[in-house]
Design a protein around this motif. Structure first.
Motif, PDB file in Angstrom:
ATOM      1  N   PRO A 192       0.765  -1.383   0.022  1.00 33.94           N
ATOM      2  CA  PRO A 192      -0.130   0.061   0.112  1.00 33.94           C
ATOM      3  C   PRO A 192       0.757   1.359   0.020  1.00 33.94           C
ATOM      4  O   PRO A 192       1.886   1.338   0.473  1.00 33.94           O
ATOM      5  N   GLY A 193       0.279   2.337  -0.734  1.00 32.03           N
ATOM      6  CA  GLY A 193       1.145   3.662  -0.605  1.00 32.03           C
ATOM      7  C   GLY A 193       1.118   4.570   0.634  1.00 32.03           C
ATOM      8  O   GLY A 193       0.674   5.767   0.392  1.00 32.03           O
ATOM      9  N   THR A 194       1.274   3.734   1.695  1.00 33.26           N
ATOM     10  CA  THR A 194       1.200   4.685   2.851  1.00 33.26           C
ATOM     11  C   THR A 194       2.603   4.549   3.590  1.00 33.26           C
ATOM     12  O   THR A 194       3.514   3.862   3.015  1.00 33.26           O
ATOM     13  N   PRO A 195       2.835   5.412   4.551  1.00 35.95           N
ATOM     14  CA  PRO A 195       4.253   5.366   5.104  1.00 35.95           C
ATOM     15  C   PRO A 195       4.392   3.889   5.572  1.00 35.95           C
ATOM     16  O   PRO A 195       5.675   3.646   5.325  1.00 35.95           O
ATOM     17  N   ASP A 196       3.668   3.383   6.167  1.00 35.01           N
ATOM     18  CA  ASP A 196       3.977   2.000   6.495  1.00 35.01           C
ATOM     19  C   ASP A 196       4.482   0.858   5.267  1.00 35.01           C
ATOM     20  O   ASP A 196       5.247   0.324   5.529  1.00 35.01           O
ATOM     21  N   GLY A 197       3.523   1.063   4.350  1.00 36.49           N
ATOM     22  CA  GLY A 197       3.946   0.458   3.221  1.00 36.49           C
ATOM     23  C   GLY A 197       5.233   0.802   2.652  1.00 36.49           C
ATOM     24  O   GLY A 197       5.916  -0.167   2.163  1.00 36.49           O
ATOM     25  N   TYR A 198       5.477   1.764   2.405  1.00 36.31           N
ATOM     26  CA  TYR A 198       6.835   2.262   1.942  1.00 36.31           C
ATOM     27  C   TYR A 198       7.816   1.820   2.805  1.00 36.31           C
ATOM     28  O   TYR A 198       8.939   1.130   2.352  1.00 36.31           O
ATOM     29  N   PRO A 229      14.127   9.546   6.582  1.00 38.47           N
ATOM     30  CA  PRO A 229      13.060   8.759   7.202  1.00 38.47           C
ATOM     31  C   PRO A 229      12.151   9.453   8.107  1.00 38.47           C
ATOM     32  O   PRO A 229      12.931  10.489   8.498  1.00 38.47           O
ATOM     33  N   GLY A 230      10.794   9.356   7.946  1.00 39.37           N
ATOM     34  CA  GLY A 230       9.857   9.934   8.921  1.00 39.37           C
ATOM     35  C   GLY A 230       9.522  11.415   7.997  1.00 39.37           C
ATOM     36  O   GLY A 230       8.419  12.172   8.771  1.00 39.37           O
ATOM     37  N   THR A 231      10.060  11.773   6.762  1.00 39.43           N
ATOM     38  CA  THR A 231       9.659  13.257   6.602  1.00 39.43           C
ATOM     39  C   THR A 231       8.782  13.226   5.308  1.00 39.43           C
ATOM     40  O   THR A 231       8.018  13.867   4.790  1.00 39.43           O
TER      41      THR A 231
END
Length: 332
Positions: A192-198, A229-231
């Protein structure tokens, strides 16, 4: 593309034919639960698809979007290695077979094996393949297997792992990516194209490069991702046409939706990544186009293309999120 290869239209037709009697309320309840798992951060450790109702709802809700996301990733692989053609394909956690439909549409002839731990998903996948009228899908082998730390994959030219890592524990994710690296000549992972998926894609990318793979797409290089990371997070978008059945299950009235996804394509053979890739939707202004790019040599860059650039400006007005930049000379 000829009529022996799967398209989004043939997939929608196959879904509509098999799922015509799906009760809307039951489907909606199953979809709500599936969305919670799909968007969640806690791995389940068990199959998400428990019975025929879950599988039918999943197919209507997710299969067209998964097909389009994987098709986009495969298109990037074909751009990077236009002469490479897989003979064998393993679709790990393939469920009802969306990735296998995409592979059959990208190349004629790969022998596909779908592995999944949910027998109801495999059963519906077989049915959809049978009614598709697509010869390549008729030869797919549908095999039940537990997707986790003990999965031992046999050799395959192409291994696809689409929307699977989010269902696994960290240890199982690591084991699965390592197994895919041992088995495949090309590995395609979509999340998924979410921060977690990335984050899961980057973790897999690092393991693949450590195993000797070269990143073919979407990145223009195999070095560390330039995103701090995180940005931010790297993701792309695929337009999905929604059938009346799809709208019934998901709600809403628009004839389309945009599927956001993150992915990595890595190969053991020679591939030629793009010089730069567009990482956000281009912003078209009067007389100029603003592009966000990930480049081979300069990391993340912003470019402004104006009328002074002539043909390049005209190309920029037609370019899309996720495309190569500059566009290939023979594009269009």
């Amino acid at each position: 593309m000829n009529d022996t290869l799967p398209t989004a239209d043939t997939l929608r037709a196959a879904l509509a034919g098999l799922l015509d009697g799906l009760p809307p309320r039951q489907a909606a309840q199953a979809v709500d639960r599936l969305i919670a798992n799909y968007r969640g951060t806690t791995p389940t450790g068990t199959p998400l698809l428990r019975d025929r109702s879950d599988v039918a709802a999943y197919a209507a809700y997710r299969m067209p979007a998964t097909f389009e996301a994987v098709r986009s990733a495969l298109h990037a692989l074909r751009e990077a290695a236009p002469d490479w053609v897989p003979v064998t394909h393993t679709d790990v956690g393939g469920g009802t077979g969306a990735a296998s439909w995409a592979v059959a549409g990208a190349w004629e002839g790969p022998r596909t094996t779908v592995l999944d731990w949910a027998e109801p998903a495999l059963a519906l996948g077989r049915e959809l393949a049978a009614v598709s009228g697509i010869p390549a899908l008729g030869t797919v082998e549908w095999r039940r297997a537990r997707i986790g730390e003990d999965l031992d994959l046999g050799p395959a030219d192409l291994v696809t792992v689409s929307y699977v890592l989010n269902e696994l524990t960290p240890q199982a994710r690591t084991a699965l990516v390592d197994s895919a690296a041992r088995a495949g000549q090309a590995v395609v992972i979509v999340e998924p194209g979410t921060p977690d998926g990335y984050a899961r894609v980057i973790e897999a990318r690092d393991r693949l490069t450590a195993a000797g793979f070269t990143v073919a797409a979407p990145c223009p290089h195999s070095d560390a991702c330039p995103i701090e990371p995180g940005t931010d997070w790297c993701h792309f978008s695929a337009r999905v046409s929604r059938s009346s059945l799809h709208r019934k299950v998901k709600g809403g009235s628009l004839p389309y939706e945009d599927e956001k996804f993150s992915y990595v394509v890595a190969t053991r053979f020679a591939a030629h990544p793009v010089a730069a890739r567009i990482t956000r939707r281009p912003q078209i202004r009067k007389g100029q186009v603003l592009l966000e790019l990930c480049t081979r040599d300069e990391g993340l860059q912003r470019a402004t293309v104006t009328k002074r650039h002539g043909e390049l400006y005209r190309a920029a007005r037609d370019i899309d999120w996720g495309d190569a930049w500059p566009p290939p000379r023979d594009a269009g």
